[in-house]
Design an enzyme around this catalytic site. Structure first.
Site, short mmCIF file in Angstrom:
data_model
loop_
_atom_site.label_atom_id
_atom_site.label_comp_id
_atom_site.label_asym_id
_atom_site.label_seq_id
_atom_site.Cartn_x
_atom_site.Cartn_y
_atom_site.Cartn_z
N LYS A 107 15.15 -3.35 1.82
CA LYS A 107 14.09 -2.90 0.91
C LYS A 107 14.40 -1.49 0.38
O LYS A 107 14.26 -1.22 -0.82
CB LYS A 107 12.75 -2.91 1.63
CG LYS A 107 11.58 -2.48 0.75
CD LYS A 107 10.30 -2.33 1.55
CE LYS A 107 9.81 -3.65 2.09
NZ LYS A 107 8.52 -3.53 2.81
N VAL B 55 0.82 -1.20 0.00
CA VAL B 55 0.00 0.00 0.00
C VAL B 55 0.86 1.26 0.00
O VAL B 55 0.63 2.20 -0.76
CB VAL B 55 -0.96 0.01 1.21
CG1 VAL B 55 -1.67 1.36 1.33
CG2 VAL B 55 -1.98 -1.11 1.07
N LEU C 100 -18.21 -12.56 -8.69
CA LEU C 100 -19.13 -13.69 -8.79
C LEU C 100 -18.48 -14.86 -9.52
O LEU C 100 -19.14 -15.58 -10.26
CB LEU C 100 -20.43 -13.28 -9.50
CG LEU C 100 -21.39 -12.39 -8.71
CD1 LEU C 100 -22.62 -12.06 -9.56
CD2 LEU C 100 -21.82 -13.07 -7.41
N ASN D 67 -14.81 -4.60 2.09
CA ASN D 67 -14.12 -5.87 1.92
C ASN D 67 -14.97 -7.05 2.37
O ASN D 67 -14.96 -8.12 1.74
CB ASN D 67 -12.79 -5.86 2.68
CG ASN D 67 -11.70 -5.12 1.91
OD1 ASN D 67 -11.89 -4.75 0.75
ND2 ASN D 67 -10.57 -4.91 2.55
N PHE E 77 -8.22 1.65 -1.34
CA PHE E 77 -9.06 0.67 -2.03
C PHE E 77 -8.31 0.17 -3.26
O PHE E 77 -8.78 0.30 -4.40
CB PHE E 77 -10.41 1.30 -2.43
CG PHE E 77 -11.22 1.78 -1.25
CD1 PHE E 77 -12.00 0.90 -0.53
CD2 PHE E 77 -11.17 3.11 -0.86
CE1 PHE E 77 -12.75 1.33 0.56
CE2 PHE E 77 -11.91 3.55 0.23
CZ PHE E 77 -12.70 2.67 0.94
N ALA F 145 -16.89 -18.39 -9.20
CA ALA F 145 -16.73 -19.53 -8.30
C ALA F 145 -15.29 -20.05 -8.38
O ALA F 145 -14.63 -19.95 -9.42
CB ALA F 145 -17.70 -20.64 -8.68
N GLY F 146 -14.81 -20.60 -7.28
CA GLY F 146 -13.44 -21.11 -7.27
C GLY F 146 -13.08 -21.76 -5.96
O GLY F 146 -13.95 -22.27 -5.24
N CYS G 110 -6.11 -8.90 2.42
CA CYS G 110 -7.24 -8.07 2.86
C CYS G 110 -8.46 -8.86 3.30
O CYS G 110 -8.88 -8.77 4.45
CB CYS G 110 -7.63 -7.11 1.74
SG CYS G 110 -6.37 -5.86 1.39
#
Length: 433
Positions: free
Chosen positions: A36, A12, A249, A207, A151, A251-252, A259
């Site tokens: 980093k 983020v 929507l 979320n 977001f 499926a899986g 998050c």
């Protein structure tokens, strides 16, 4: 142009800092991880996000973007300071706010008196008031604090920043709220002004609702399998209703990432602390938790036993176009396969580039390598490289082409006439062998 600091150069923070620099601001990203920061100074991103490297290179070249491990250097001249550190889940499900507290304490002595602290991190409702008290106490003078939740979707974060559905600004003081709004003046997104606790709740509720859509469609997929219906067509028909919408929507094998699992459990924890019963939220979490086991049952129903079978797991990240492995359903899939005695090889277009073992399994450099000699293939991530791999090529490499598609990457119709077994989620099984 404003002088800004971003505390936390994780996903983020890095996206926020680089994109704010692209808006014309002078941005310093600060992180305590020296490796980093050295990597970023050398021009290499520590994460994979489409389009971000190019923006990094452009803005460092113009001098608008810099990196440091020194909190004083980061904030001493900053008019706005974004807090973008992690809030990982504790063992009890609540959000761990220690990184926020540590960040506040490290920067507070060096803050300008008129600077605005902007909370990007996802935090439980009520955190704003506690952080305000900590800031005032450690800074030695009153500090203005604004809630500005992010977001950003991994894999499309740059586009999400510049074309956000909304910019939420939570503050009880119109002056700092106005300052934050003008930071985004070049972005054509609607702005919502509200109080801090409502801003915090908008993030969590969003979320949780998206997670609910995923769990709901997976529940419907189970019914489709039992009744002989096709969940892909069901989802398409549902999504055409503007009140429902087509997104989330699919499926899986369930949602993952940093998050949805974290924020859903954090809401459950908050509800428990307030003695509020939230059975719907509990069901969302439970449906998702069991989804990998439901899918592996298809494998066991096919083979009876997979002891000694070679399994290729295709896709390791929790979604395509990211290198994020956090809470990826593929890990649970792999664990279950290994528990049943399978010999697992993984392949992922981004993760496999490292050449390292992940979750104690070897990685193949190509799909062909992963599939060679395999008894079964399990698709866990809908990478374009996997979707574009022709279904008729699986039998060319596999010992026996048993394909278990956890992301419905292929139309079932493509399997017809091919010497393979194809099982997906919420759709008819094709038994060509």
């Amino acid at each position: 142009m404003n002088k800004l600091a971003v505390i936390g150069a994780g996903y983020v923070g890095l996206v926020t800092g680089i994109c704010l620099a692209s808006c014309g601001h002078e941005v310093t990203c600060m992180d305590i991880d020296e490796c980093k920061i050295d990597q970023l100074k050398a021009g290499r991103l520590p994460l994979f996000e489409p389009g971000l490297q190019e923006l990094h290179d452009t803005n460092t070249a113009t001098g608008r973007l810099s990196f440091t491990t020194n909190p004083e250097k980061a904030v001493q001249h900053a008019e706005g300071v974004f807090i973008a550190v992690g809030t990982p889940p504790r063992k009890d499900g609540g959000a761990d706010l220690s990184y926020i507290h540590n960040a506040i304490q490290s920067i507070a002595p060096f803050l300008q008196k008129d600077s605005v602290i902007i909370m990007k991190s996802t935090v439980p409702v009520g955190t704003h008031a506690d952080v305000k008290k900590l800031l005032d106490r450690t800074a030695g003078h009153p500090v203005r604090l604004v809630s500005n939740p992010e977001f950003l979707r991994e894999g499309s974060a740059v586009n999400d920043f510049f074309y956000s559905d909304r910019i939420v600004i939570g503050s009880n003081d119109p002056s700092p709220a106005s300052f934050v709004e003008q930071l985004y003046h070049s972005i054509p997104s609607p702005v919502i002004h509200t109080d801090p606790q409502t801003a915090e709740m908008i993030k969590y509720s969003s979320n949780a609702f998206l997670a609910a859509k995923i769990s709901f469609i997976n529940e419907m997929a189970a019914l489709c399998e039992a009744e002989g219906a096709d969940i892909s067509m069901v989802a398409a028909g549902m999504g055409m209703d503007k009140r429902i919408g087509e997104h989330f929507l699919k499926a899986g094998i369930g949602y993952g990432g940093s998050c949805f699992p974290k924020d859903t459990t954090a809401l459950l924890y908050s509800a428990a602390q307030q003695n509020i019963t939230v059975p719907l939220l509990s069901s969302i979490h439970e449906v998702n938790r069991r989804q990998p086991r439901v899918f592996i049952k298809k494998v066991l129903d096919r083979f009876g036993s997979i002891e000694g079978k070679k399994a290729a797991v295709l896709g390791l990240t929790f979604k395509p176009n990211t290198d994020d492995l956090r809470r990826s359903p593929s890990r649970e899939i792999i664990n279950l396969l290994v528990e049943e005695g399978a010999m697992v090889t993984g392949y992922d277009p981004v993760v496999s580039v490292s050449g390292k073992r992940v979750w104690q399994i070897p990685l193949a450099q190509t799909m062909e390598e992963a599939l060679t000699g395999a008894d079964l293939a399990v698709i866990c991530t809908e990478w374009k490289e996997i979707i574009d791999f022709p279904l008729h090529c699986y039998p060319l490499y596999m010992k026996e082409a048993n394909i278990f598609d956890g992301r419905n990457c292929y139309p079932v119709s493509q399997a017809r006439g091919l010497p393979l077994f194809y099982s997906s989620v919420g759709r008819p099984v094709y038994k060509g062998i």
